[in-house]
Design a protein around this motif. Structure first.
Motif, PDB file in Angstrom:
ATOM      1  N   VAL A 283       0.855  -1.181   0.000  1.00 19.04           N
ATOM      2  CA  VAL A 283       0.000   0.000   0.000  1.00 19.04           C
ATOM      3  C   VAL A 283       0.895   1.235   0.000  1.00 19.04           C
ATOM      4  O   VAL A 283       1.793   1.352   0.846  1.00 19.04           O
ATOM      5  CB  VAL A 283      -0.919   0.020   1.239  1.00 19.04           C
ATOM      6  CG1 VAL A 283      -1.746   1.300   1.275  1.00 19.04           C
ATOM      7  CG2 VAL A 283      -1.826  -1.202   1.237  1.00 19.04           C
ATOM      8  N   LEU A 320      -9.280  -4.258  -2.034  1.00 19.25           N
ATOM      9  CA  LEU A 320      -7.961  -4.877  -2.099  1.00 19.25           C
ATOM     10  C   LEU A 320      -8.014  -6.256  -2.762  1.00 19.25           C
ATOM     11  O   LEU A 320      -7.066  -7.032  -2.644  1.00 19.25           O
ATOM     12  CB  LEU A 320      -7.397  -5.031  -0.680  1.00 19.25           C
ATOM     13  CG  LEU A 320      -6.733  -3.798  -0.067  1.00 19.25           C
ATOM     14  CD1 LEU A 320      -6.649  -3.947   1.436  1.00 19.25           C
ATOM     15  CD2 LEU A 320      -5.360  -3.572  -0.649  1.00 19.25           C
ATOM     16  N   ASN A 323      -5.120  -9.389  -5.044  1.00 18.16           N
ATOM     17  CA  ASN A 323      -3.720  -9.080  -4.797  1.00 18.16           C
ATOM     18  C   ASN A 323      -3.015 -10.382  -4.420  1.00 18.16           C
ATOM     19  O   ASN A 323      -3.475 -11.466  -4.792  1.00 18.16           O
ATOM     20  CB  ASN A 323      -3.595  -8.011  -3.707  1.00 18.16           C
ATOM     21  CG  ASN A 323      -3.716  -6.605  -4.270  1.00 18.16           C
ATOM     22  OD1 ASN A 323      -2.774  -6.053  -4.815  1.00 18.16           O
ATOM     23  ND2 ASN A 323      -4.915  -6.013  -4.151  1.00 18.16           N
TER      24      ASN A 323
END
Length: 439
Positions: A283, A320, A323
């Motif tokens: 991030v 998210l 990933n």
């Protein structure tokens, strides 16, 4: 397209017309609107003198025909002209020139190249506000554009470079569409967009940029940069754009280290950021403090750090997915606006930080999916006596820390904490502004 505020008069559109006879139009000297779109008109079938006697003509619609050359002369009273979806290769000096009332020109989906546009195309027509030139073969921005323009479409062309001063007179421009061209970093300089003091919408998507351009207008609200080859966002390219609300950087080649920690500093209105389909391995640091929607799906992020979202107090939507996060042991979503404990948490979780939210209940099944929890931090929420079901913690055989300080039994402390957070936020904003001034 006929203006929606006017009734649609009977017109010869959607027929099979191949030729117009000037004598048939010459009797209609009071005609204001002529709609000939969706026919089979060719340039040979549309004589130069066809509109000679239509001195009151305001609206001319010739879209979806087979014209290869624009009419050499058009009435000076024109307000709107639509030649979209033809085969035009040439515009003449008086096709659109010397028409002080002209406001909109539609030329998209033709075959216009640079040589087919005269330098004086809008000479004497300085009040044009809308110019649509998308889906042609232009390699250069047309010269001497009307200064009244507020919407300019140049997408789907072959632009590689924007010459100095191309937009310098367009201080009224609000929307600029440049997507799907061949623009590179060398094709733009620090002053390309600088004079566009009213620009709110800029679309540079689907080009060949490797970095965020410098010198962007401070007035921008929405910036499209997706589908380029951008690898870096420098510290000072976005920070002057205090009006920015939407930043779309998805489908590029960004890594976390390519985004400077101060890249978003001071952007207090920036609430939507798209970073999906990049190469982020973590991030990025320095996320916009007031971001509400953050899309970082389809990257290569392997884990979530405890402080990754520590300053994003207003975050409402975080994606998210897709990933490389494997068995996270720590999840920190403190300082948000959660009213319930999230469902379907990862089984591998050992530490869950939920403090400083608005959670008011802990149901019996709250932690059924997380039997390995060692620490639960629920301080400074809105839990009251009776709102926490004791059986919620019975399956947590490894639980070592349960922090519920500052809830019902410490109501005043919770309020003080809330005021303290607001003061801290104000102090941080003041520090940011002082640091920006020092730059």
């Amino acid at each position: 397209m006929l203006p929606p505020h006017r009734p649609h008069p009977p017109t010869p559109q959607n027929n099979q017309l191949e030729k117009i006879y000037p004598r048939e139009l010459s009797r209609l000297n009071r005609l204001e609107t002529l709609n000939l779109q969706n026919n089979r008109l060719t340039s040979r079938g549309l004589p130069e003198e066809a509109f000679e006697h239509l001195t009151n003509l305001n609206y001319l619609y010739l879209a979806n025909n087979k014209l290869t050359l624009a009419p050499r002369f058009l009435p000076n009273a024109l307000i709107s002209v639509d030649f979209a979806a033809n085969y035009l290769t040439k515009i003449y000096g008086l096709t659109f020139g010397q028409k002080p009332n002209l406001r909109s020109v539609y030329l998209h989906n033709n075959k216009l190249a640079d040589a087919g546009l005269p330098d004086n195309m809008f000479n004497g027509s300085s009040n044009v506000e809308i110019l649509i030139l998308s889906s042609n073969f232009l390699r250069h921005v047309p010269k001497h554009l009307p200064p009244a323009l507020y919407k300019l479409h140049l997408k789907n062309n072959k632009l590689e470079k924007i010459p100095p001063g191309a937009f310098s007179e367009l201080s009224n421009l609000r929307e600029l569409y440049l997507q799907n061209n061949y623009l590179t970093d060398k094709g733009l300089d620090n002053e390309t967009f600088w004079k566009l003091s009213s620009l709110e919408y800029l679309d540079l998507s689907s080009n060949n940029l490797s970095r965020v351009p410098a010198g962007l207008p401070r007035s921008l609200v929405l910036l499209h940069l997706e589908k380029n080859a951008i690898r870096s966002v420098d510290a000072d390219v976005l920070t002057p754009i205090r009006s920015l609300e939407y930043l779309l950087l998805h489908s590029n080649q960004l890594r976390a280290q390519g985004i400077h920690p101060r890249a978003f500093q001071g952007l207090k209105r920036l609430h939507t950021v798209h970073l999906y389909n990049n190469a982020l391995e973590r991030v990025p640091s320095g996320l916009p403090r007031r971001v509400r929607t953050l899309m970082i799906l389809h990257n290569q992020i392997t884990g979530i750090g405890r402080d990754d979202f520590a300053t994003t107090y207003f975050l409402e939507e975080l994606n998210l997915s897709y990933n490389r996060i494997t068995s996270p042991k720590l999840l920190d979503i403190a300082g948000n606006q959660l009213t319930d404990i999230p469902e379907r948490l990862p089984e591998s979780l050992e530490y869950l930080y939920l403090q400083n939210n608005k959670i008011s209940t802990v149901p019996a099944n709250a932690f059924d999916s997380t039997p390995n929890l060692k620490g639960i931090f629920l301080r400074f929420n809105k839990l009251a006596v009776g709102s926490v079901v004791e059986s919620a913690f019975r399956r947590l055989k490894h639980l070592q820390v349960l922090d519920i300080e500052g809830n019902h039994e410490y109501g005043d402390v919770s309020k003080d904490r809330g005021r303290l957070e607001e003061e801290e936020e104000e102090d941080k904003d003041e520090e940011d502004e002082e640091e920006e001034e020092r730059w």
